[in-house]
Scaffold this motif. Structure first.
Motif, PDB file in Angstrom:
ATOM      1  N   PRO A 170       0.836  -1.212   0.000  1.00 42.52           N
ATOM      2  CA  PRO A 170       0.000   0.000   0.000  1.00 42.52           C
ATOM      3  C   PRO A 170       0.867   1.257   0.000  1.00 42.52           C
ATOM      4  N   PRO A 171       0.327   2.380  -0.493  1.00 44.46           N
ATOM      5  CA  PRO A 171       1.088   3.633  -0.451  1.00 44.46           C
ATOM      6  C   PRO A 171       1.506   3.962   0.983  1.00 44.46           C
ATOM      7  N   LEU A 172       2.800   4.212   1.184  1.00 47.39           N
ATOM      8  CA  LEU A 172       3.318   4.414   2.536  1.00 47.39           C
ATOM      9  C   LEU A 172       3.750   5.848   2.796  1.00 47.39           C
ATOM     10  N   GLY A 173       3.616   6.708   1.782  1.00 51.91           N
ATOM     11  CA  GLY A 173       4.076   8.082   1.924  1.00 51.91           C
ATOM     12  C   GLY A 173       5.456   8.253   1.322  1.00 51.91           C
ATOM     13  N   PRO A 174       5.801   9.479   0.958  1.00 53.32           N
ATOM     14  CA  PRO A 174       7.066   9.735   0.238  1.00 53.32           C
ATOM     15  C   PRO A 174       8.302   9.317   1.028  1.00 53.32           C
ATOM     16  N   GLU A 175       8.193   9.273   2.357  1.00 54.27           N
ATOM     17  CA  GLU A 175       9.374   8.897   3.141  1.00 54.27           C
ATOM     18  C   GLU A 175       9.758   7.429   2.957  1.00 54.27           C
ATOM     19  N   TRP A 176       8.856   6.646   2.327  1.00 52.36           N
ATOM     20  CA  TRP A 176       9.136   5.230   2.080  1.00 52.36           C
ATOM     21  C   TRP A 176       9.323   4.922   0.600  1.00 52.36           C
ATOM     22  N   ASP A 177       9.421   5.945  -0.255  1.00 47.82           N
ATOM     23  CA  ASP A 177       9.638   5.704  -1.690  1.00 47.82           C
ATOM     24  C   ASP A 177      10.929   4.926  -1.931  1.00 47.82           C
ATOM     25  N   TRP A 178      11.960   5.240  -1.177  1.00 47.62           N
ATOM     26  CA  TRP A 178      13.246   4.550  -1.318  1.00 47.62           C
ATOM     27  C   TRP A 178      13.089   3.048  -1.113  1.00 47.62           C
ATOM     28  N   HIS A 179      12.185   2.680  -0.220  1.00 43.05           N
ATOM     29  CA  HIS A 179      12.018   1.268   0.153  1.00 43.05           C
ATOM     30  C   HIS A 179      11.471   0.471  -1.022  1.00 43.05           C
ATOM     31  N   THR A 180      10.477   1.013  -1.705  1.00 41.59           N
ATOM     32  CA  THR A 180       9.918   0.338  -2.869  1.00 41.59           C
ATOM     33  C   THR A 180      10.977   0.150  -3.947  1.00 41.59           C
ATOM     34  N   THR A 181      11.770   1.192  -4.186  1.00 39.12           N
ATOM     35  CA  THR A 181      12.846   1.108  -5.176  1.00 39.12           C
ATOM     36  C   THR A 181      13.883   0.067  -4.772  1.00 39.12           C
ATOM     37  N   TRP A 182      14.224   0.045  -3.510  1.00 34.18           N
ATOM     38  CA  TRP A 182      15.217  -0.911  -2.977  1.00 34.18           C
ATOM     39  C   TRP A 182      14.749  -2.351  -3.178  1.00 34.18           C
ATOM     40  N   ILE A 183      13.492  -2.625  -2.866  1.00 32.07           N
ATOM     41  CA  ILE A 183      12.934  -3.971  -3.051  1.00 32.07           C
ATOM     42  C   ILE A 183      12.970  -4.357  -4.533  1.00 32.07           C
ATOM     43  N   GLN A 184      12.544  -3.448  -5.397  1.00 36.34           N
ATOM     44  CA  GLN A 184      12.480  -3.737  -6.827  1.00 36.34           C
ATOM     45  C   GLN A 184      13.870  -3.975  -7.420  1.00 36.34           C
ATOM     46  N   ARG A 185      14.839  -3.169  -7.037  1.00 38.78           N
ATOM     47  CA  ARG A 185      16.172  -3.268  -7.639  1.00 38.78           C
ATOM     48  C   ARG A 185      16.888  -4.550  -7.209  1.00 38.78           C
ATOM     49  N   ARG A 186      16.638  -5.015  -6.011  1.00 36.55           N
ATOM     50  CA  ARG A 186      17.227  -6.289  -5.597  1.00 36.55           C
ATOM     51  C   ARG A 186      16.635  -7.440  -6.411  1.00 36.55           C
ATOM     52  N   GLY A 187      15.333  -7.361  -6.683  1.00 34.67           N
ATOM     53  CA  GLY A 187      14.714  -8.379  -7.530  1.00 34.67           C
ATOM     54  C   GLY A 187      15.277  -8.365  -8.938  1.00 34.67           C
ATOM     55  N   MET A 188      15.516  -7.156  -9.475  1.00 33.97           N
ATOM     56  CA  MET A 188      16.081  -7.030 -10.820  1.00 33.97           C
ATOM     57  C   MET A 188      17.500  -7.591 -10.888  1.00 33.97           C
ATOM     58  N   ALA A 189      18.226  -7.562  -9.777  1.00 36.36           N
ATOM     59  CA  ALA A 189      19.609  -8.019  -9.760  1.00 36.36           C
ATOM     60  C   ALA A 189      19.736  -9.530  -9.651  1.00 36.36           C
ATOM     61  N   MET A 190      18.636 -10.214  -9.351  1.00 35.18           N
ATOM     62  CA  MET A 190      18.699 -11.663  -9.131  1.00 35.18           C
ATOM     63  C   MET A 190      18.541 -12.411 -10.455  1.00 35.18           C
ATOM     64  N   ASP A 191      19.249 -13.514 -10.607  1.00 35.10           N
ATOM     65  CA  ASP A 191      19.187 -14.338 -11.814  1.00 35.10           C
ATOM     66  C   ASP A 191      17.765 -14.869 -11.996  1.00 35.10           C
ATOM     67  N   PRO A 192      17.108 -14.573 -13.123  1.00 36.15           N
ATOM     68  CA  PRO A 192      15.736 -15.054 -13.346  1.00 36.15           C
ATOM     69  C   PRO A 192      15.602 -16.572 -13.256  1.00 36.15           C
ATOM     70  N   SER A 193      16.679 -17.307 -13.633  1.00 38.27           N
ATOM     71  CA  SER A 193      16.579 -18.768 -13.563  1.00 38.27           C
ATOM     72  C   SER A 193      16.471 -19.240 -12.122  1.00 38.27           C
TER      73      SER A 193
END
Length: 278
Positions: A170-193
């Motif tokens: 859920p939307p957590l407010g701008p102070e947590w925008d970094w957190h969403t990006t952090w979660i997404q970028r770690r997923g992008m860095a992981m081998d899809p296989s």
């Protein structure tokens, strides 16, 4: 850097981990913290200082395929990234560190499958089991319907998770925008296989520990005292059926132990004290 060469059969895998102890006391119990898929040991940054302050030794590993640990490429059905293998890695790591008793395993998301296996197959080692949003709420019939085709498993999984309120956060407010990006970028860095193999092992596999009936049967082997926390009632339902103490931390989604860390840690503290672990 602390890397442990796992003796688990198969491709060579080194497990990265951090081993911490409080400065003011000699711990009697060890907490092993297992993160979810696409995540790493930094997921527990909100819990480690709290657990150290309560006198625990704290081990935070990156499971195989995640973070700084080895991630050998694989076919989805090759069996490299099963909860059984991840559990084998971590039980061997504990033995390597000469930890043979009084372990409290705390797992989040897909890490709960490894946590359940570790507790059930090492009943004299694991005395406490805490699960956060355990992913064994879907029946085998549902898994067969949604996940029989590996090509569509991830898509169907995310649709199911969204329907049950796990994601998106859920939307957590701008102070947590970094957190969403952090979660997404770690997923992008992981081998899809690796991601595909983990989801296959837990839900497509007929014996996968993401299946409700399989997890409930295996759980019978665990002697550990248990606590389960979830972001809503659905994700604690299976454990409540088994008579496990359950608590919900609602309104902030799957990473409630980050966003509501103080509330989560307070719940953990009460349970740890009631069970005589601290």
């Amino acid at each position: 850097m602390p890397y442990f060469p796992s003796p688990t059969p198969g491709p060579s895998v080194s497990i990265y981990y951090i081993d911490e102890s409080p400065h003011s006391s000699t711990p009697t119990h060890t907490c092993l913290l297992i993160p979810g898929i696409t995540c790493d040991l930094s997921d527990w940054s909100w819990q480690v200082p709290f657990l150290l302050s309560k006198g625990f030794r704290v081990i935070t590993p990156d499971p195989r395929g995640q973070g700084r640990s080895s991630a050998p490429p694989t076919a989805v059905d090759e069996g490299i990234y099963t909860p059984e293998n991840l559990s084998s890695d971590l039980s061997a790591l504990l033995a390597h560190l000469d930890i043979t008793s009084n372990v409290i395993v705390i797992g989040h998301s897909l890490g709960t499958c490894t946590s359940v296996h570790l507790a059930a197959t090492n009943p004299d080692l694991v005395v406490g089991l805490v699960l956060l949003d355990p992913l064994h709420s879907m029946s085998s019939a549902t898994c067969d319907e949604l996940f029989s085709d590996p090509a569509t498993t991830m898509q169907n999984l995310m649709v199911n998770f969204a329907a049950k309120g796990l994601v998106p956060v859920p939307p957590l407010g701008p102070e947590w925008d970094w957190h969403t990006t952090w979660i997404q970028r770690r997923g992008m860095a992981m081998d899809p296989s690796s991601i595909g193999a983990m989801t296959y092992a837990c839900w497509t596999n007929k014996n996968g520990l993401g299946r409700k009936e399989v997890a409930m049967e295996l759980s019978k082997g665990a002697k550990a005292k248990r606590l389960t926390l979830g972001c809503n009632e659905y994700w604690v339902g299976t454990d409540r059926e088994m008579g496990v103490e359950t608590v919900t931390v609602e309104g902030v989604g799957h990473w409630f132990h980050h966003v509501k860390a103080q509330e989560t840690n307070k719940i953990l503290e009460g349970w740890l004290e009631r069970e005589g672990f601290c």
